[in-house]
Write a protein that holds these residues in place. Structure first.
Motif, PDB file in Angstrom:
ATOM      1  N   ASP A  55       0.851  -1.189   0.000  1.00 61.65           N
ATOM      2  CA  ASP A  55       0.000   0.000   0.000  1.00 61.65           C
ATOM      3  C   ASP A  55       0.885   1.237   0.000  1.00 61.65           C
ATOM      4  N   GLU A  56       0.261   2.416   0.103  1.00 61.05           N
ATOM      5  CA  GLU A  56       1.022   3.664   0.030  1.00 61.05           C
ATOM      6  C   GLU A  56       1.984   3.830   1.200  1.00 61.05           C
ATOM      7  N   GLY A  57       1.541   3.488   2.399  1.00 62.54           N
ATOM      8  CA  GLY A  57       2.407   3.618   3.572  1.00 62.54           C
ATOM      9  C   GLY A  57       3.655   2.757   3.454  1.00 62.54           C
ATOM     10  N   THR A  58       3.475   1.514   3.025  1.00 62.46           N
ATOM     11  CA  THR A  58       4.596   0.602   2.835  1.00 62.46           C
ATOM     12  C   THR A  58       5.537   1.122   1.753  1.00 62.46           C
ATOM     13  N   ALA A  59       4.957   1.636   0.671  1.00 63.74           N
ATOM     14  CA  ALA A  59       5.771   2.178  -0.418  1.00 63.74           C
ATOM     15  C   ALA A  59       6.609   3.361   0.077  1.00 63.74           C
ATOM     16  N   ALA A  60       6.009   4.230   0.897  1.00 60.00           N
ATOM     17  CA  ALA A  60       6.740   5.382   1.433  1.00 60.00           C
ATOM     18  C   ALA A  60       7.881   4.934   2.351  1.00 60.00           C
ATOM     19  N   SER A  82       6.286  15.997   5.362  1.00 57.72           N
ATOM     20  CA  SER A  82       5.336  17.109   5.379  1.00 57.72           C
ATOM     21  C   SER A  82       4.124  16.771   6.228  1.00 57.72           C
ATOM     22  N   HIS A  83       3.585  17.786   6.916  1.00 56.47           N
ATOM     23  CA  HIS A  83       2.373  17.555   7.707  1.00 56.47           C
ATOM     24  C   HIS A  83       1.153  17.316   6.813  1.00 56.47           C
ATOM     25  N   GLY A  84       1.333  17.490   5.504  1.00 51.40           N
ATOM     26  CA  GLY A  84       0.258  17.223   4.554  1.00 51.40           C
ATOM     27  C   GLY A  84       0.199  15.779   4.090  1.00 51.40           C
ATOM     28  N   VAL A  85       1.109  14.943   4.584  1.00 51.62           N
ATOM     29  CA  VAL A  85       1.115  13.516   4.235  1.00 51.62           C
ATOM     30  C   VAL A  85       0.008  12.813   5.015  1.00 51.62           C
ATOM     31  N   TRP A  86      -0.613  11.808   4.400  1.00 49.35           N
ATOM     32  CA  TRP A  86      -1.664  11.048   5.080  1.00 49.35           C
ATOM     33  C   TRP A  86      -1.146  10.477   6.387  1.00 49.35           C
ATOM     34  N   LYS A  87      -1.974  10.533   7.432  1.00 51.76           N
ATOM     35  CA  LYS A  87      -1.546  10.107   8.774  1.00 51.76           C
ATOM     36  C   LYS A  87      -1.115   8.647   8.810  1.00 51.76           C
ATOM     37  N   GLN A  88      -1.836   7.781   8.079  1.00 50.77           N
ATOM     38  CA  GLN A  88      -1.465   6.365   8.096  1.00 50.77           C
ATOM     39  C   GLN A  88      -0.102   6.138   7.443  1.00 50.77           C
ATOM     40  N   THR A  89       0.215   6.942   6.440  1.00 51.69           N
ATOM     41  CA  THR A  89       1.536   6.851   5.795  1.00 51.69           C
ATOM     42  C   THR A  89       2.622   7.298   6.767  1.00 51.69           C
ATOM     43  N   LEU A  90       2.358   8.395   7.460  1.00 51.21           N
ATOM     44  CA  LEU A  90       3.314   8.907   8.451  1.00 51.21           C
ATOM     45  C   LEU A  90       3.591   7.871   9.534  1.00 51.21           C
ATOM     46  N   GLU A  91       2.546   7.197  10.011  1.00 50.56           N
ATOM     47  CA  GLU A  91       2.719   6.207  11.078  1.00 50.56           C
ATOM     48  C   GLU A  91       3.562   5.020  10.622  1.00 50.56           C
ATOM     49  N   VAL A  92       3.379   4.583   9.374  1.00 56.63           N
ATOM     50  CA  VAL A  92       4.195   3.477   8.858  1.00 56.63           C
ATOM     51  C   VAL A  92       5.658   3.916   8.740  1.00 56.63           C
ATOM     52  N   ILE A  93       5.881   5.144   8.280  1.00 57.70           N
ATOM     53  CA  ILE A  93       7.254   5.661   8.185  1.00 57.70           C
ATOM     54  C   ILE A  93       7.903   5.693   9.569  1.00 57.70           C
ATOM     55  N   LYS A  94       7.174   6.193  10.558  1.00 57.13           N
ATOM     56  CA  LYS A  94       7.704   6.253  11.928  1.00 57.13           C
ATOM     57  C   LYS A  94       8.048   4.867  12.462  1.00 57.13           C
ATOM     58  N   THR A  95       7.150   3.915  12.215  1.00 57.29           N
ATOM     59  CA  THR A  95       7.366   2.549  12.701  1.00 57.29           C
ATOM     60  C   THR A  95       8.607   1.933  12.079  1.00 57.29           C
ATOM     61  N   ARG A  96       8.773   2.124  10.776  1.00 60.30           N
ATOM     62  CA  ARG A  96       9.921   1.536  10.079  1.00 60.30           C
ATOM     63  C   ARG A  96      11.217   2.294  10.369  1.00 60.30           C
ATOM     64  N   ALA A  97      11.109   3.571  10.733  1.00 59.71           N
ATOM     65  CA  ALA A  97      12.300   4.380  11.017  1.00 59.71           C
ATOM     66  C   ALA A  97      12.892   4.066  12.389  1.00 59.71           C
ATOM     67  N   LEU A  98      12.057   3.702  13.332  1.00 59.70           N
ATOM     68  CA  LEU A  98      12.477   3.502  14.721  1.00 59.70           C
ATOM     69  C   LEU A  98      13.635   2.515  14.884  1.00 59.70           C
ATOM     70  N   PRO A  99      13.543   1.283  14.362  1.00 62.84           N
ATOM     71  CA  PRO A  99      14.666   0.349  14.565  1.00 62.84           C
ATOM     72  C   PRO A  99      15.934   0.730  13.808  1.00 62.84           C
ATOM     73  N   LEU A 100      15.813   1.639  12.853  1.00 64.53           N
ATOM     74  CA  LEU A 100      16.981   2.069  12.078  1.00 64.53           C
ATOM     75  C   LEU A 100      17.664   3.295  12.687  1.00 64.53           C
TER      76      LEU A 100
END
Length: 201
Positions: A55-60, A82-100
């Motif tokens: 989906d879009e979040g995973t792609a981001a 950007s704060h204009g990014v969909w919230k669900q996309t932002l949450e997936v990015i945050k989740t994947r960024a944390l362990p890195l």
């Protein structure tokens, strides 16, 4: 493009075709995937595309990984979203960024200033408020500052709007659900990613 996608889905010849030596679905499936990739490249204005992501979040999130690997600045640990990014996309990015160990900085793209702490920036086009902005200046500023640009774009809107590739974007991500691809039991829908040539340079 919607007509092409509908014809692919409604014509069983695309996904049941076979050759005398390979009586299975794979020949038609490869043809359908090629059509999908070609549509993505045409709409985003970028020369390479995959087929496809969840989906879009995973792609981001995958774009974030790609930018980190391809960035010339190997010490950078921040990504701007950007704060204009969909919230669900932002949450997936945050989740994947944390362990890195990547820090996600959320803000207004009009106020974003590049520095050597950032390796990538993600913006939505059109954004979550429905605003359509010309991102050319933002992308050019990112390029000047050595920050890779990721545009999360509404695929259907790209039938009318200027493609991210023509604005200089490094990567474009999003979802094909906008073409009416139904939600399924195994996952939401097909995400997409397209990239510029020579991304590693």
């Amino acid at each position: 493009p919607p007509v092409i996608l509908r014809n692919v889905l409604e014509n069983p010849g695309w996904y049941t075709a076979y050759t005398p030596y390979q009586a299975e679905i794979s020949q038609g499936r490869m043809e359908a995937l090629l059509n999908f990739q070609t549509m993505i490249m045409d709409l985003t204005g970028l020369p390479m595309a995959n087929a496809s992501l969840l989906d879009e979040g995973t792609a981001a999130a995958e774009a974030m990984h790609l930018c980190k690997a391809a960035s010339k600045n190997k010490t950078a640990k921040k990504i701007f979203v950007s704060h204009g990014v969909w919230k669900q996309t932002l949450e997936v990015i945050k989740t994947r960024a944390l362990p890195l160990g990547i820090e996600v900085v959320v803000g207004n793209e009009d106020e974003f200033k590049t520095n050597n702490e950032f390796f990538a920036a993600v913006v939505q086009y059109p954004n979550a408020l429905g605003q359509v902005k010309d991102l050319s200046g933002f992308i050019a500023a990112c390029k000047t500052g050595g920050v890779m640009s990721v545009v999360a774009a509404d695929l259907l809107s790209l039938c009318l709007l200027k493609p991210p590739g023509e604005m200089g974007a490094d990567i474009c991500v999003g979802t094909a659900q906008r073409f009416g691809v139904p939600f399924g039991f195994g996952g939401p829908h097909a995400g997409y990613m397209s990239v510029r040539a020579g991304l590693e340079r």
